[in-house]
Design a protein around this motif. Structure first.
Motif, PDB file in Angstrom:
ATOM      1  N   ILE A  92      31.731  -0.439  39.318  1.00  0.00           N
ATOM      2  CA  ILE A  92      31.399  -1.282  40.473  1.00  0.00           C
ATOM      3  C   ILE A  92      30.456  -2.392  40.006  1.00  0.00           C
ATOM      4  N   ASP A 176      30.994  -8.205  45.655  1.00  0.00           N
ATOM      5  CA  ASP A 176      31.074  -7.043  44.761  1.00  0.00           C
ATOM      6  C   ASP A 176      32.541  -6.685  44.554  1.00  0.00           C
ATOM      7  N   ASN A 199      39.828  -4.112  46.899  1.00  0.00           N
ATOM      8  CA  ASN A 199      38.736  -3.561  46.086  1.00  0.00           C
ATOM      9  C   ASN A 199      37.676  -4.579  45.670  1.00  0.00           C
TER      10      ASN A 199
HETATM   11  O1  C5P Z   1      31.429   0.927  49.358  1.00  0.00           O
HETATM   12  P1  C5P Z   1      30.720   0.234  48.235  1.00  0.00           P
HETATM   13  O2  C5P Z   1      29.661  -0.712  48.714  1.00  0.00           O
HETATM   14  O3  C5P Z   1      30.196   1.185  47.199  1.00  0.00           O
HETATM   15  O4  C5P Z   1      31.847  -0.650  47.504  1.00  0.00           O
HETATM   16  C1  C5P Z   1      31.527  -1.543  46.461  1.00  0.00           C
HETATM   17  C2  C5P Z   1      32.794  -2.306  46.067  1.00  0.00           C
HETATM   18  O5  C5P Z   1      33.712  -1.451  45.418  1.00  0.00           O
HETATM   19  C3  C5P Z   1      33.547  -2.902  47.259  1.00  0.00           C
HETATM   20  O6  C5P Z   1      34.105  -4.149  46.857  1.00  0.00           O
HETATM   21  C4  C5P Z   1      34.652  -1.909  47.527  1.00  0.00           C
HETATM   22  O7  C5P Z   1      35.795  -2.544  48.064  1.00  0.00           O
HETATM   23  C5  C5P Z   1      34.929  -1.373  46.135  1.00  0.00           C
HETATM   24  N1  C5P Z   1      35.335   0.053  46.130  1.00  0.00           N
HETATM   25  C6  C5P Z   1      36.676   0.384  45.922  1.00  0.00           C
HETATM   26  N2  C5P Z   1      37.061   1.696  45.885  1.00  0.00           N
HETATM   27  C7  C5P Z   1      36.171   2.679  46.048  1.00  0.00           C
HETATM   28  C8  C5P Z   1      34.801   2.376  46.259  1.00  0.00           C
HETATM   29  C9  C5P Z   1      34.427   1.037  46.300  1.00  0.00           C
HETATM   30  O8  C5P Z   1      37.514  -0.499  45.743  1.00  0.00           O
HETATM   31  N3  C5P Z   1      36.573   3.955  45.979  1.00  0.00           N
END
Ligand code: C5P
Length: 238
Positions: A92, A176, A199
């Motif tokens: 991330i 992000d 994502n």
């Molecule tokens: O939910 P969070 O703030 O941790 O997500 C951070 C980034 O990672 C976001 O862009 C989210 O779309 C992506 N993400 C993802 N798949 C996950 C967790 C987060 O694509 N399982």
């Protein structure tokens, strides 16, 4: 390229074998899930938009020297790519605090971070994708050596160094995103999965409008309209 038997079905994609043992086909689905699969829906056209956006972004990254699994977009919903052993770490990258970072650490939503943060989550739905530190990764044998973790961080920053200014030029803040990596048949670490509004978080620089899967997570509506906007801006059609 011949599409053969189903190898794996994930939440957003189906993976098929081909007549070449080193290549597989991803079929991008219209399904949407959030909160570890608790919230589910489907939006016609979403899969094709993500396939097209990912195709453009993989080409951009390859042109900037970042190795990816991408081979070609076959049609609206199918991408041909290299077969890899996926590393079970979700990398991330964050430029602006929001989402789980703000929730977990109390950092103000929308705060620009003093430097780009790179985090590791365990790609494990049963455990709810918990946070990992380097020692966890080594104990779980998700990679072989510390060097590989350093490489994942380095590559994730390189991706950000390409994508952040690229999106700024088309009026989007790259808030992000999540990356996945795998090892190809020669053991090289390459970027895999997809890079799409499913994502990544994109905020319109002028209006602050969310142009990503948060529209679904937060029940804002207009998801495919937003994804289409992202694609049109990438294609210079806005
Ligand atoms: O939910 P969070 O703030 O941790 O997500 C951070 C980034 O990672 C976001 O862009 C989210 O779309 C992506 N993400 C993802 N798949 C996950 C967790 C987060 O694509 N399982």
């Amino acid at each position: 390229m011949e599409k053969r038997e189903l190898l794996y079905e994930g939440k957003a994609k189906r993976l098929f074998l081909t007549d070449d043992e080193n290549l597989v086909i991803s079929e991008f689905k219209d399904d949407l899930t959030a909160f570890n699969g608790e919230k589910k829906s489907s939006e016609a056209g979403k899969g094709a938009l993500n396939n097209k956006i990912s195709t453009e972004l993989f080409k951009l990254l390859e042109a900037n020297g970042i190795p990816t699994h991408f081979v070609e977009m076959m049609d609206d919903n199918h991408m041909l790519h290299k077969k890899v052993d996926v590393i079970l770490i979700e990398v991330i990258v964050r430029n602006i605090a929001t989402g789980s970072l703000s929730r977990n650490l109390g950092i103000e939503d929308g705060k620009v971070l003093p430097f780009t943060l790179v985090e590791f989550d365990y790609k494990n739905d049963d455990l709810g994708d918990p946070k990992l530190n380097d020692q966890h990764c080594l104990i779980l044998e998700l990679v072989e050596h510390q060097d590989e973790l350093d490489k994942l961080r380095r590559m994730a920053r390189e991706v950000n160094d390409v994508l952040k200014p690229y999106f700024a030029k088309i009026g989007l803040n790259l808030v992000d995103f999540k990356l996945e990596f795998g090892k190809d048949s020669s053991g090289n670490i390459i970027l895999v999965d997809e890079i799409s509004p499913d994502n990544c978080r994109f905020w319109d620089i002028e209006s602050g409008e969310k142009m990503d899967k948060d529209r679904f997570r937060q029940g804002l509506g207009g998801l495919t309209v937003a994804y289409e906007q992202v694609l049109n801006r990438i294609l210079g059609k806005n």
